[in-house]
Motif scaffolding. Structure first.
Motif, PDB file in Angstrom:
ATOM      1  N   LEU A  10       0.837  -1.199   0.000  1.00 44.13           N
ATOM      2  CA  LEU A  10       0.000   0.000   0.000  1.00 44.13           C
ATOM      3  C   LEU A  10       0.874   1.252   0.000  1.00 44.13           C
ATOM      4  N   ARG A  11       1.904   1.257   0.816  1.00 44.63           N
ATOM      5  CA  ARG A  11       2.838   2.391   0.882  1.00 44.63           C
ATOM      6  C   ARG A  11       3.443   2.655  -0.493  1.00 44.63           C
ATOM      7  N   ALA A  12       3.891   1.615  -1.175  1.00 48.38           N
ATOM      8  CA  ALA A  12       4.512   1.784  -2.493  1.00 48.38           C
ATOM      9  C   ALA A  12       3.525   2.381  -3.494  1.00 48.38           C
ATOM     10  N   LEU A  87      -7.764  -5.740   3.940  1.00 46.73           N
ATOM     11  CA  LEU A  87      -6.515  -6.314   3.480  1.00 46.73           C
ATOM     12  C   LEU A  87      -6.264  -7.687   4.110  1.00 46.73           C
ATOM     13  N   ASP A  88      -7.199  -8.153   4.934  1.00 48.44           N
ATOM     14  CA  ASP A  88      -7.061  -9.450   5.593  1.00 48.44           C
ATOM     15  C   ASP A  88      -7.914 -10.522   4.926  1.00 48.44           C
ATOM     16  N   VAL A  89      -8.309 -10.262   3.688  1.00 48.35           N
ATOM     17  CA  VAL A  89      -9.016 -11.220   2.839  1.00 48.35           C
ATOM     18  C   VAL A  89      -8.214 -11.307   1.540  1.00 48.35           C
ATOM     19  N   ASP A  92      -6.963  -8.114  -4.481  1.00 46.44           N
ATOM     20  CA  ASP A  92      -6.632  -7.877  -5.883  1.00 46.44           C
ATOM     21  C   ASP A  92      -5.837  -6.573  -5.920  1.00 46.44           C
ATOM     22  N   TRP A  93      -4.522  -6.665  -6.021  1.00 45.78           N
ATOM     23  CA  TRP A  93      -3.676  -5.478  -5.920  1.00 45.78           C
ATOM     24  C   TRP A  93      -3.826  -4.535  -7.105  1.00 45.78           C
ATOM     25  N   ASP A  94      -4.256  -5.044  -8.257  1.00 51.01           N
ATOM     26  CA  ASP A  94      -4.554  -4.138  -9.378  1.00 51.01           C
ATOM     27  C   ASP A  94      -5.761  -3.267  -9.033  1.00 51.01           C
ATOM     28  N   GLU A  98      -6.056   0.908  -8.406  1.00 55.84           N
ATOM     29  CA  GLU A  98      -7.080   1.792  -8.975  1.00 55.84           C
ATOM     30  C   GLU A  98      -7.780   2.596  -7.885  1.00 55.84           C
ATOM     31  N   LEU A  99      -8.112   1.940  -6.775  1.00 57.06           N
ATOM     32  CA  LEU A  99      -8.780   2.642  -5.671  1.00 57.06           C
ATOM     33  C   LEU A  99      -7.886   3.733  -5.091  1.00 57.06           C
TER      34      LEU A  99
END
Length: 123
Positions: A10-12, A87-89, A92-94, A98-99
């Motif tokens: 998330l930081r990146a 983030l504990d499920v 989908d990092w793509d 986007e979010l």
């Protein structure tokens, strides 16, 4: 499955956007572009590992209605349309990228949104 911790991923994503800074806010990492657009939520007021992000009008309602197992209305900022993203499920990092980018566009000054658009259009 990635071995990179959700906070680091998330930081990146956040720090890759123009003129973003990271600060601790309410005991959690948060990312700013003049104002906060994403806040990490490591079991902040509940049992979820998540982040909260600014969202365009209507997006919170749509995401929560579509998938309440992954999206939720966060405390405090939920009344302003922000969306909570677990983030504990399975993540989908793509979609997360986007979010995060949409959250940035929601609060960033126009000149930075234009700068982001020019970066997006590079070959």
């Amino acid at each position: 499955m990635s071995t990179v911790a959700p906070l680091e991923r998330l930081r990146a994503l956040c720090l890759a956007l123009p003129e973003v800074t990271e600060k601790i806010s309410h005991g959690e990492p948060a990312w700013f572009v003049r104002r906060t657009f994403v806040t990490y939520a490591d079991h902040h007021h509940d049992d979820r590992l998540a982040f909260w992000c600014a969202a365009p009008p209507g997006v919170q309602e749509e995401l929560v209605a579509t998938d309440p197992g992954r999206f939720f209305r966060p405390p405090y900022v939920g009344t302003r349309g922000w969306v909570g993203v677990r983030l504990d499920v399975e993540v989908d990092w793509d979609e997360i990228a986007e979010l995060v980018t949409d959250a940035y566009r929601t609060v960033a000054p126009r000149k930075l949104i234009e700068r982001l658009a020019s970066l997006d259009s590079r070959p």
